[in-house]
Design a protein around this motif. Structure first.
Motif, short mmCIF file in Angstrom:
data_model
loop_
_atom_site.label_atom_id
_atom_site.label_comp_id
_atom_site.label_asym_id
_atom_site.label_seq_id
_atom_site.Cartn_x
_atom_site.Cartn_y
_atom_site.Cartn_z
N LYS A 1 47.67 34.62 47.72
CA LYS A 1 47.71 35.75 46.82
C LYS A 1 47.61 35.24 45.39
CE LYS A 1 50.27 39.96 45.94
NZ LYS A 1 51.46 40.74 46.26
N ARG A 2 46.56 35.64 44.72
CA ARG A 2 46.37 35.22 43.35
C ARG A 2 47.27 36.04 42.45
NH1 ARG A 2 40.41 34.95 41.28
NH2 ARG A 2 40.49 33.03 42.47
N GLN A 3 47.99 35.37 41.58
CA GLN A 3 48.94 36.05 40.71
C GLN A 3 48.23 36.73 39.54
OE1 GLN A 3 52.65 34.64 40.15
NE2 GLN A 3 52.81 34.15 42.29
N HIS A 4 47.25 36.07 38.98
CA HIS A 4 46.56 36.59 37.81
C HIS A 4 45.07 36.35 37.98
CE1 HIS A 4 44.82 36.26 33.72
NE2 HIS A 4 45.62 37.26 33.47
N GLN A 5 44.28 37.38 37.79
CA GLN A 5 42.84 37.25 37.91
C GLN A 5 42.28 36.76 36.58
OE1 GLN A 5 40.80 37.72 40.54
NE2 GLN A 5 39.07 37.11 39.31
N PRO A 6 41.80 35.52 36.52
CA PRO A 6 41.30 35.01 35.25
C PRO A 6 39.93 35.62 34.91
CG PRO A 6 41.03 33.37 36.95
CD PRO A 6 41.77 34.52 37.57
N ARG A 7 39.75 35.95 33.66
CA ARG A 7 38.46 36.46 33.18
C ARG A 7 38.13 35.78 31.86
NH1 ARG A 7 39.56 42.71 33.05
NH2 ARG A 7 41.40 41.91 32.06
N ASP B 1 37.48 37.85 28.18
CA ASP B 1 38.69 38.02 27.39
C ASP B 1 38.44 38.44 25.95
OD1 ASP B 1 40.49 37.63 29.38
OD2 ASP B 1 40.81 35.50 28.96
#
Length: 87
Positions: A45-51, A55
């Motif tokens: 489970k990914r905690q934060h979806q990086p973008r 950004d």
């Protein structure tokens, strides 16, 4: 769950990790992980979806979308919002 069972069954049949990974289309790292652990299923489970590329543009995109939604349907842009970012 089925995948882990297949991995273990193939390994008991004296197949190499490389053969198993090729046959099941998994990485060798995943095959090793399944063989070494006692778990019957993997959970990730990914905690934060990086973008990282978006950004700097998120505020501008949100503003453009809210402006477009506020307009009547006839006056909305026919092209994508990315064209509006390029000007």
């Amino acid at each position: 769950m089925e995948t882990i069972a297949k991995i273990r069954r193939l390994f008991r049949e004296h197949r190499s990790i490389r053969e198993i990974s090729r046959e099941l289309r998994l990485s060798r790292k995943v095959v090793r992980k399944a063989l070494r652990s006692d778990k019957t299923a993997f959970a990730y489970k990914r905690q934060h979806q990086p973008r990282p590329q978006l950004d700097g543009h998120i505020a501008r995109l949100d503003a453009l979308l809210s402006e477009e939604l506020a307009k009547p349907k006839r006056e909305r842009r026919k092209r994508s919002v990315t064209a509006a970012l390029c000007w």
